[in-house]
Structures are given as C-alpha cells and as structure tokens.
Write a protein that holds these residues in place. Structure first.
Motif, PDB file in Angstrom:
ATOM      1  N   TYR A  16       0.854  -1.194   0.000  1.00 42.06           N
ATOM      2  CA  TYR A  16       0.000   0.000   0.000  1.00 42.06           C
ATOM      3  C   TYR A  16       0.882   1.233   0.000  1.00 42.06           C
ATOM      4  CZ  TYR A  16      -3.881  -3.035   1.534  1.00 42.06           C
ATOM      5  OH  TYR A  16      -4.845  -3.998   1.643  1.00 42.06           O
ATOM      6  N   THR A  23       3.452   0.426   2.923  1.00 40.37           N
ATOM      7  CA  THR A  23       3.355  -0.757   3.803  1.00 40.37           C
ATOM      8  C   THR A  23       3.257  -2.008   2.957  1.00 40.37           C
ATOM      9  OG1 THR A  23       2.117   0.541   5.421  1.00 40.37           O
ATOM     10  CG2 THR A  23       1.956  -1.855   5.601  1.00 40.37           C
ATOM     11  N   ALA A  25       1.906  -5.333   2.827  1.00 38.74           N
ATOM     12  CA  ALA A  25       0.911  -6.144   3.542  1.00 38.74           C
ATOM     13  C   ALA A  25       1.054  -7.623   3.191  1.00 38.74           C
ATOM     14  CB  ALA A  25      -0.495  -5.657   3.206  1.00 38.74           C
ATOM     15  N   PRO A  44      -2.238 -12.594  13.563  1.00 36.68           N
ATOM     16  CA  PRO A  44      -2.411 -11.381  14.362  1.00 36.68           C
ATOM     17  C   PRO A  44      -2.942 -10.223  13.526  1.00 36.68           C
ATOM     18  CG  PRO A  44      -0.153 -12.222  14.492  1.00 36.68           C
ATOM     19  CD  PRO A  44      -0.859 -13.016  13.452  1.00 36.68           C
ATOM     20  N   SER A  45      -3.465  -9.234  14.223  1.00 35.92           N
ATOM     21  CA  SER A  45      -3.934  -8.025  13.545  1.00 35.92           C
ATOM     22  C   SER A  45      -2.796  -7.418  12.724  1.00 35.92           C
ATOM     23  CB  SER A  45      -4.419  -7.029  14.610  1.00 35.92           C
ATOM     24  OG  SER A  45      -4.900  -5.877  13.998  1.00 35.92           O
ATOM     25  N   GLY A  46      -3.105  -7.068  11.489  1.00 33.70           N
ATOM     26  CA  GLY A  46      -2.105  -6.443  10.624  1.00 33.70           C
ATOM     27  C   GLY A  46      -1.225  -7.433   9.889  1.00 33.70           C
ATOM     28  N   SER A  47      -1.499  -8.729  10.040  1.00 36.94           N
ATOM     29  CA  SER A  47      -0.621  -9.726   9.399  1.00 36.94           C
ATOM     30  C   SER A  47      -0.919  -9.892   7.913  1.00 36.94           C
ATOM     31  CB  SER A  47      -0.729 -11.077  10.123  1.00 36.94           C
ATOM     32  OG  SER A  47      -2.063 -11.543  10.128  1.00 36.94           O
ATOM     33  N   GLY A  48      -2.022  -9.308   7.438  1.00 39.77           N
ATOM     34  CA  GLY A  48      -2.290  -9.337   5.996  1.00 39.77           C
ATOM     35  C   GLY A  48      -3.463 -10.211   5.575  1.00 39.77           C
ATOM     36  N   LYS A  49      -4.260 -10.646   6.527  1.00 43.13           N
ATOM     37  CA  LYS A  49      -5.357 -11.580   6.220  1.00 43.13           C
ATOM     38  C   LYS A  49      -6.370 -10.981   5.242  1.00 43.13           C
ATOM     39  CE  LYS A  49      -6.546 -11.810  10.558  1.00 43.13           C
ATOM     40  NZ  LYS A  49      -5.560 -10.858  11.113  1.00 43.13           N
ATOM     41  N   THR A  50      -6.869  -9.800   5.607  1.00 46.53           N
ATOM     42  CA  THR A  50      -7.888  -9.179   4.746  1.00 46.53           C
ATOM     43  C   THR A  50      -7.295  -8.807   3.394  1.00 46.53           C
ATOM     44  OG1 THR A  50      -9.203  -8.391   6.596  1.00 46.53           O
ATOM     45  CG2 THR A  50      -9.438  -7.189   4.527  1.00 46.53           C
ATOM     46  N   THR A  51      -6.077  -8.352   3.399  1.00 49.61           N
ATOM     47  CA  THR A  51      -5.435  -8.009   2.124  1.00 49.61           C
ATOM     48  C   THR A  51      -5.326  -9.248   1.242  1.00 49.61           C
ATOM     49  OG1 THR A  51      -4.177  -6.244   3.201  1.00 49.61           O
ATOM     50  CG2 THR A  51      -3.351  -7.034   1.080  1.00 49.61           C
ATOM     51  N   HIS A 205     -10.567 -14.443  13.492  1.00 43.02           N
ATOM     52  CA  HIS A 205      -9.711 -14.467  14.685  1.00 43.02           C
ATOM     53  C   HIS A 205     -10.115 -15.601  15.614  1.00 43.02           C
ATOM     54  CE1 HIS A 205      -8.851 -10.151  13.674  1.00 43.02           C
ATOM     55  NE2 HIS A 205      -7.662 -10.524  14.104  1.00 43.02           N
TER      56      HIS A 205
HETATM   57  N1  LIG Z   1      -5.783   0.746   2.511  1.00 42.46           N
HETATM   58  C1  LIG Z   1      -4.628   0.622   3.188  1.00 42.46           C
HETATM   59  N2  LIG Z   1      -3.690   1.574   3.087  1.00 42.46           N
HETATM   60  C2  LIG Z   1      -2.511   1.446   3.736  1.00 42.46           C
HETATM   61  N3  LIG Z   1      -2.178   0.406   4.513  1.00 42.46           N
HETATM   62  C3  LIG Z   1      -3.090  -0.567   4.648  1.00 42.46           C
HETATM   63  C4  LIG Z   1      -4.357  -0.515   3.991  1.00 42.46           C
HETATM   64  N4  LIG Z   1      -5.048  -1.624   4.313  1.00 42.46           N
HETATM   65  C5  LIG Z   1      -4.254  -2.333   5.129  1.00 42.46           C
HETATM   66  N5  LIG Z   1      -3.080  -1.707   5.323  1.00 42.46           N
HETATM   67  C6  LIG Z   1      -1.952  -2.201   6.124  1.00 42.46           C
HETATM   68  O1  LIG Z   1      -1.585  -3.460   5.606  1.00 42.46           O
HETATM   69  C7  LIG Z   1      -1.262  -4.354   6.663  1.00 42.46           C
HETATM   70  C8  LIG Z   1      -2.148  -5.590   6.578  1.00 42.46           C
HETATM   71  O2  LIG Z   1      -3.490  -5.170   6.801  1.00 42.46           O
HETATM   72  P1  LIG Z   1      -4.687  -6.194   6.774  1.00 42.46           P
HETATM   73  O3  LIG Z   1      -5.933  -5.422   6.982  1.00 42.46           O
HETATM   74  O4  LIG Z   1      -4.587  -7.033   5.581  1.00 42.46           O
HETATM   75  O5  LIG Z   1      -4.365  -7.085   8.064  1.00 42.46           O
HETATM   76  P2  LIG Z   1      -5.289  -8.083   8.874  1.00 42.46           P
HETATM   77  O6  LIG Z   1      -4.432  -9.237   9.224  1.00 42.46           O
HETATM   78  O7  LIG Z   1      -6.528  -8.358   8.103  1.00 42.46           O
HETATM   79  O8  LIG Z   1      -5.610  -7.212  10.147  1.00 42.46           O
HETATM   80  P3  LIG Z   1      -6.885  -7.255  11.127  1.00 42.46           P
HETATM   81  O9  LIG Z   1      -6.889  -8.617  11.748  1.00 42.46           O
HETATM   82  O10 LIG Z   1      -6.572  -6.185  12.116  1.00 42.46           O
HETATM   83  O11 LIG Z   1      -8.089  -6.959  10.298  1.00 42.46           O
HETATM   84  C9  LIG Z   1      -1.400  -3.559   7.953  1.00 42.46           C
HETATM   85  O12 LIG Z   1      -0.141  -3.066   8.326  1.00 42.46           O
HETATM   86  C10 LIG Z   1      -2.317  -2.434   7.573  1.00 42.46           C
HETATM   87  O13 LIG Z   1      -2.068  -1.282   8.358  1.00 42.46           O
END
Ligand SMILES: Nc1ncnc2c1ncn2[C@@H]1O[C@H](COP(=O)(O)OP(=O)(O)OP(=O)(O)O)[C@@H](O)[C@H]1O
Length: 296
Positions: A16, A23, A25, A44-51, A205
C-alpha cells in the motif's frame, strides 16, 4: 454455475502506498485452494489476512505475483473485468452483512442474480428457496432492520450463494455476533457452501473456526508461516428424512421430480460438516431429501 477450478496465488506481494515507502501487507504468498475446499486464514492483527482475501477475490490488484482463477490472472485484469468476474464467480460475506436496508430479505439475497441479468421474479424465487434452505422461511419480506444479527448473516449467506459461485469469501463473518450465534452462522455458512461444491475462504480471529474448515493457514507479517489440516469428520449418515423441503438449485430452482429422491440440482453431493458431532448446521430438516452426506 461457474466452473470448479483451483484458486491459486503465486508469490503474491501487495504494497500500500508509494513503492519503497509504503506498507508491505503481503510479502510473497503462495496458496492453492482446491475446488470445494474450506480454508480459514488466521493471524495477528495487521498480518495481511484481509489483504490476502481481497487480492484472492480480485477486489484489490496485487503489486506483483499472480492470482490464477479459471485460467486467468486476476492481477493483470482491468478493474472492470475483475468486477464482472466477482459478480459471476465469487460470493462474499462480510462481518456485518452489508445488506441494503431498504430492501426485503429476498431482494437482498437476489441481488447478485439481478445484477447478472436474471429477471427479478426468477431471481427472488431462487433467493426465497435459499432463504428457506437456510432457515429463514417466512422472513422473506423482512428488511434487515427487522432481523436479528444471525438472521441477517443468513441472508448475507444466501446472497453469497445464490449465484452458485466457485468461491465464497468471508471476512470475519461472525465477528459482530455472540459466540453461540456466531458458531451457528459459521456452521450454516460452511455446510451450505460445501453443499454447492464451492470453495470457502474465511478470515477469522476465532480459533474455533478451524473445526468447520478443512484447512487453516496462519499468517504473520504478510507471509503464510504454517498451516493445519482438520482431520476429516467421521462419515455421517444420510440426514434428510422423507418429505423435506428441497434445496434450491442455482437459478433454475429445484430439480426434484415428485416422488423421486431429491438431488441438489447440478451440485456435487454435499459432504459432511466438520462442526461438532458431525451434525447438520443448516438443519437436517432443511437438507434435501435423498442426499447422502459423505466426508470430503
Ligand atoms: N488501505 C490501506 N492503506 C494502507 N495500509 C493498509 C491498507 N489496508 C491495510 N493496510 C496495512 O496493511 C497491513 C495488513 O493489513 P490487513 O488489513 O490485511 O491485516 P489483517 O491481518 O486483516 O488485520 P486485522 O486482523 O486487524 O483486520 C497492515 O499493516 C495495515 O495497516
């Protein structure tokens, strides 16, 4: 109905922001999801799951690497082409259903079919069959504000499945529900998806989710660091007593002949739920008559 094909990610990278300063992801993910497989993505939160889910579903273009579905690389498709593919080949369930508040349940569930050009009456008819199959018979006219959280998620599941997708993507689908309701919804989601032969990818989670999925992958810092396979559930018995409601066939409606065992349209035979005790989460009472449930 879409073709049954694996969904594969090769060396997937998603950054991103500006190259070099943004970042990262996803830092090189390889993953293959077989037709009909259910995969939980944890970490964990921020590990990239949703991405990862968004890149697999063609919601986001990858920065590099490939996502291959039905012989096409989603990463190199135009936004318009990806949008079209999402409508026809994929279904989505979000944390809170994202139903349209002004539409009744049947029209909410019918939306993907209507967007794909199916006439409204036919689309809502198919949607109503899905709602009945998922335990919402009689609630077709209710608007989202008149449904409980668990009922609204069932409508969202009906909407995800109504177009007979090849893959259903679910991002924290039970995150807004209490634990018991969440597990009921999860059981419904996994079993109904399995019944159609679609693959299922769930970001969660909740460690308990693994019980419903055939595989769990664990992410950290944008990479898959480990994965577990769920042992197959014991073989289940045929679950549907006679004279049960018919599972909805994609678009065309039920294919049952009067007096004949009901097969679920063109779907593969449902496989056993991985939920506790191998019981039917959709409700044995709603599974199609004559379907033999076998483990995957
Ligand atoms: N639109 C965006 N712009 C910039 N950085 C982003 C964006 N979306 C996600 N990130 C960053 O990418 C990384 C992965 O985010 P992601 O949402 O995929 O994690 P996650 O594992 O799904 O987190 P969570 O469990 O908190 O939902 C994080 O560091 C997040 O801050």
């Amino acid at each position: 109905m879409t073709s049954r094909t694996p969904l594969t990610a090769h060396t997937l990278v998603k950054t991103y922001g500006a190259a070099g300063t943004g970042t990262t992801a996803l830092a090189g993910v390889d993953l293959s999801i077989a037709p009909g497989e259910s995969v939980a993505i944890m970490g964990p939160s921020g590990s990239g799951k949703t991405t990862l889910l968004h890149c697999l579903a063609g919601v986001l273009p990858a920065t590099s690497g490939q996502v291959i579905w039905a012989g096409q690389d989603l990463s190199s498709m135009s936004e318009g082409a990806r949008t079209g593919l999402r409508r026809t080949d994929f279904g989505f369930v979000f944390q809170s259903g994202q139903l349209l508040p002004e539409l009744p349940a049947d029209e909410n569930a019918a939306l993907p079919l209507m967007l794909a050009g199916t006439p409204r009456a036919q689309a809502t008819d198919t949607a109503r069959r899905w709602l009945a199959y998922l335990g919402l018979g009689g609630m077709e006219s209710r608007r989202p504000g008149e449904l409980s959280g668990g009922q609204a998620q069932r409508v969202a599941i009906a909407r995800a499945l109504v177009g007979s997708p090849g893959v259903v993507f679910a991002d924290e689908p039970t995150g807004a529900l209490d634990q018991q309701t969440g597990h009921e919804v999860l059981g419904v989601l996994t079993e109904a998806t399995r019944a159609t032969g679609a693959a299922l990818v769930i970001v969660t989670h909740d460690p308990g989710v693994a019980r419903w999925c055939s595989r769990t992958v664990h992410m950290r810092d944008g990479r898959i660091v480990s994965e577990d396979r769920t042992p197959a559930a014991p073989a289940a018995q045929p679950v549907a007593p006679a004279a049960q409601p018919v599972a909805p066939a994609p678009q065309a409606g039920p294919t049952a002949q009067p007096g004949a065992p009901v097969a679920p349209g063109p779907w593969p035979a449902p496989t056993a739920p991985y939920g506790p005790n191998g019981t039917s989460a959709v409700g044995g009472s709603n599974l199609p008559d004559g379907v033999t449930v076998v483990p995957r």
